[in-house]
Scaffold this motif. Structure first.
Motif, PDB file in Angstrom:
ATOM      1  N   THR A  46       1.231  12.525  20.390  1.00  0.00           N
ATOM      2  CA  THR A  46      -0.017  12.031  19.833  1.00  0.00           C
ATOM      3  C   THR A  46       0.149  11.715  18.349  1.00  0.00           C
ATOM      4  N   ASN A  49       2.061   8.506  18.053  1.00  0.00           N
ATOM      5  CA  ASN A  49       1.258   7.337  18.417  1.00  0.00           C
ATOM      6  C   ASN A  49       0.232   7.002  17.346  1.00  0.00           C
ATOM      7  N   LEU A  54      -0.537   3.056  17.362  1.00  0.00           N
ATOM      8  CA  LEU A  54      -0.836   2.809  18.774  1.00  0.00           C
ATOM      9  C   LEU A  54      -2.187   3.388  19.138  1.00  0.00           C
ATOM     10  N   GLU A  55      -2.525   4.478  18.470  1.00  0.00           N
ATOM     11  CA  GLU A  55      -3.819   5.117  18.707  1.00  0.00           C
ATOM     12  C   GLU A  55      -4.509   5.298  17.375  1.00  0.00           C
ATOM     13  N   VAL A  78      -2.225  -4.860  15.473  1.00  0.00           N
ATOM     14  CA  VAL A  78      -1.160  -5.471  16.279  1.00  0.00           C
ATOM     15  C   VAL A  78      -0.184  -6.193  15.342  1.00  0.00           C
TER      16      VAL A  78
ATOM     17  N   ARG B 296       2.100  -5.333  23.851  1.00  0.00           N
ATOM     18  CA  ARG B 296       1.111  -4.991  22.822  1.00  0.00           C
ATOM     19  C   ARG B 296       1.657  -3.892  21.925  1.00  0.00           C
ATOM     20  N   GLY B 299       3.706  -5.492  19.382  1.00  0.00           N
ATOM     21  CA  GLY B 299       3.005  -6.329  18.416  1.00  0.00           C
ATOM     22  C   GLY B 299       2.772  -7.755  18.858  1.00  0.00           C
ATOM     23  N   TYR B 300       2.887  -8.026  20.167  1.00  0.00           N
ATOM     24  CA  TYR B 300       2.482  -9.346  20.636  1.00  0.00           C
ATOM     25  C   TYR B 300       0.964  -9.400  20.658  1.00  0.00           C
ATOM     26  N   ILE B 383      -2.752   1.232  26.363  1.00  0.00           N
ATOM     27  CA  ILE B 383      -1.315   1.509  26.280  1.00  0.00           C
ATOM     28  C   ILE B 383      -1.041   2.931  26.725  1.00  0.00           C
ATOM     29  N   LYS B 384      -1.900   3.821  26.244  1.00  0.00           N
ATOM     30  CA  LYS B 384      -1.715   5.232  26.533  1.00  0.00           C
ATOM     31  C   LYS B 384      -1.787   5.518  28.031  1.00  0.00           C
TER      32      LYS B 384
END
Ligand SMILES: Nc1ncnc2c1ncn2[C@@H]1O[C@H](COP(=O)(O)OP(=O)(O)O)[C@@H](O)[C@H]1O
Ligand SMILES: [Mg+2]
Lengths: 230, 392
Positions: A46, A49, A54-55, A78, B296, B299-300, B383-384
């Motif tokens: 976590t 991420n 990502l999170e 992104v 994703r 980074g697309y 994603i997770k």
């Protein structure tokens, strides 16, 4: 430099709501080899991420060279990952319908890297260019995922237990590739592991215990993958 | 999935995903029941017809009913059959590992395959709703068919043979077909089932991928997505084909035959187009969820993901539309020249350009809205979740 300030993260809601990350603050210098160490379930993935974008955290700041990524919009996040971040996961997550060449190209295209073939060579897969992931061994698949991450020339490389699904011998080989490439390219590494020995390869060790950072220390000398004797 | 027990492979809950088959078989049976029932009832008044004029009208009614039930019923039957094949293939494809384990444990192909009969439930639900629905609509339909009271009044009768042919037989046939098809698909070595995408590594594929090493990743992906599921290519083409053929035909039907026929055509066309398009796009997205998630992560952007996963289908959709336009023109030409040949007062049929343009415009709007909705779905792929899902 990556600076993390008072990061908190919750999962679930209502009755089931619980805190996975509790007020985490730390700093990682450019070019560092940082290892996040901790038992299974302590929140390492976590943390990784959240730091990598990502999170999203529930509170706190993640600052990359003065820019705070926790306030970025989804699209900018992104974009941020595209510019800066590389990932290597325990499960590899290769694209099953694409061969080795295409899998690596997925990373290479993001930084218009035309000579990504050199990286495939560096991980010793030049003979498997047109093999599909299902035709490769676990170690080879992980090498593809390393090549994919490095082909995009990341500034920071995140690894979540990259050797977790591999035997010792192959794991050591993988770690060797990674640290060799770090010496050549100078990117920052943040790696999650629960293996104490691997931590000896790092110069910064972050120990986690049930959502908290319990200890941060630096190694004066870093061992190579073949010296850690695990 | 549970191991052991008789319901170990597919359960009744899996039939929910085959709602497309139910919808399509419902339409097929609705239309066929109405026209065939009408045909059977109309026979009873044949003796009462005295004038030749009325007789011609009678013959025209009988032959249009036949044409409509053959064209729409046949078209819909073929679609549901293809959909069923596709679903079973897809189901086996996505549950390869579990099925492989069952085989490894010693279950025979047939023992696993016989559970696939449940897919017949979808056909049963669809056909029975269609059949009952037809009887609800029939009084209005009979009145409309005989609007000008040229024929003596016709009463609605129930014909058990239709229930047998349109509900019972299709259900049984589909169940048996599902079992045998699954059995055939399971005839693969256990290892082939257990390992991911082993079948992808064919020589043909490799040669092709070597040829375009200079192209961009997203273009390669676009090609690979199209190539990996050819049935979906068919569905997309078919979907726009139906839309184009049926909407344009329905506009002409209004002039040539009746408003009722036009509306029916329009309904069939839209139902077929929507169900196949939604089915196809959902399958594309679900089948590529992991790829999208990884893109994703790296980074697309959402736009790039959409372009590579869904973009390849757009030209195909327009090709389908073009084929549909030609098809409906040829079909109507034949119908007017052959079926209505002897009937007076049928307007001359010529290609209706404005209708084509309207249909195309509506199609473009419809298609792009669907693409937009799904691109939002792509954006929301977590994603997770994908990453957690992989940890068995
Ligand atoms: N998406 C999620 N929803 C709910 N709980 C989660 C989710 N992801 C992780 N957790 C929980 O958070 C805790 C920390 O998980 P994780 O960061 O994966 O730990 P580690 O990587 O150190 O093993 C675990 O108890 C895990 O069950
Ligand atoms: Mg973890």
């Amino acid at each position: 430099m990556i600076e993390v300030k008072e990061l908190t993260k919750f999962y679930g809601s209502g009755e089931n709501r619980f805190q996975v990350l509790k007020n985490i603050s730390l700093k990682i210098e450019d070019g560092d080899f940082a290892v996040v160490l901790g038992a299974s379930g302590s929140g390492k993935s976590t943390l990784l991420n959240v730091i990598s974008g990502l999170e999203r955290p529930d509170s706190g700041e993640i600052i990359y060279d003065k820019s705070n990524i926790s306030t970025l919009s989804d699209n900018s996040l992104v974009e941020f990952r595209r510019e800066n971040i590389g990932f290597i996961f325990q499960q590899y997550y290769l694209l099953p319908n694409m061969d080795v060449d295409k899998n690596v190209k997925m990373g290479a295209d993001l930084s218009s890297n035309k000579d990504y073939k050199a990286i495939i060579e560096a991980v010793g897969l030049e003979n498997k260019l047109h093999k599909y992931p299902s035709e490769l061994s676990g170690g080879e698949q992980q090498r593809v995922s390393i090549a994919r991450a490095l082909a995009k020339r990341p500034k920071v490389l995140f690894l979540d237990e990259p050797t977790g699904a591999l035997d010792e011998q192959t794991g050591r080989q993988i770690l060797d590739y990674i640290s060799k490439l770090q010496n050549e390219c100078g990117f920052t590494i943040i790696m999650v592991t629960h293996n104490l020995n691997i931590a000896e390869m790092a110069n910064t060790v972050i120990k986690m215990n049930s959502g908290k950072v319990s200890e941060i220390y630096t190694n004066s000398t870093q061992k190579t993958a073949y010296e850690i004797g695990w | 999935m549970r191991l052991g027990g008789d319901d170990m492979v597919v359960g009744v809950k899996d039939t929910a995903k085959l709602i497309g088959i139910s919808i399509i078989s419902c339409c097929a049976v609705l239309v066929c029941t109405m026209f065939l029932n009408f045909n059977m009832d109309i026979v009873s008044i044949k003796e009462d017809i005295v004038s030749e004029q009325v007789m011609i009208f009678y013959d025209a009614q009988v032959s249009t009913a036949k044409v409509v039930s053959i064209v729409s019923g046949g078209c819909l039957l073929v679609t549901s059959l293809i959909m069923l094949i596709f679903y079973i293939k897809h189901y086996i494809g996505t549950h390869k590992k579990e099925l492989g384990i069952l085989k490894a444990l010693g279950y025979s192909n047939f023992k696993i395959a016989k559970n696939f009969w449940v897919f017949g439930i979808n056909v049963f639900i669809g056909t029975i709703i269609g059949f009952c629905g037809a009887f609800l609509l029939m009084p209005y339909f009979y009145k409309l068919q005989n609007e000008d009271n040229i024929l003596p009044s016709i009463s609605v009768n129930f014909h058990p043979i239709l229930l047998l042919c349109l509900v019972v037989i299709p259900t049984v046939a589909f169940s048996i077909f599902a079992i045998f098809y699954a059995c055939y698909k399971l005839k693969k070595p256990v290892l082939m089932l257990l390992k991911d995408n082993l079948q992808m590594s064919t020589g043909v594929h490799k040669i092709k991928s070597e040829r375009n090493t200079d192209s961009l990743f997203i273009d390669d992906l676009k090609r690979s997505v199209l190539k990996s599921k050819k049935t979906l290519v068919f569905f997309i083409v078919f979907s726009s084909f139906c839309f184009s053929a049926m909407t344009q035909m329905s506009a002409s039907m209004k002039d040539l035959s009746s408003v009722m026929m036009g509306a029916m055509m329009m309904m069939i066309g839209l139902v077929l187009a929507c169900t196949t398009l939604f089915l196809a796009i959902t399958t594309v997205i679900n089948g590529n969820a992991k790829t999208i998630a990884m893109m994703r992560v790296f980074g697309y952007s959402q736009k790039e993901c959409c372009k590579s996963i869904l973009g390849g289908y757009r030209p195909l959709a327009y090709i389908g539309f073009a084929i549909g336009t030609v098809y409906q023109y040829v079909l109507l030409r034949l119908m007017v020249d052959i079926v209505f040949k002897d009937i007076e007062g049928v307007p001359v049929y010529k290609f209706d350009f404005p209708v084509m343009l309207i249909s195309l415009a509506v199609f473009i709007i419809f298609y792009e809205i669907v693409m937009y909705v799904y691109s939002e779905k792509i954006k929301n792929i977590s994603i997770k979740e994908i990453m957690l899902e992989n940890k068995y």
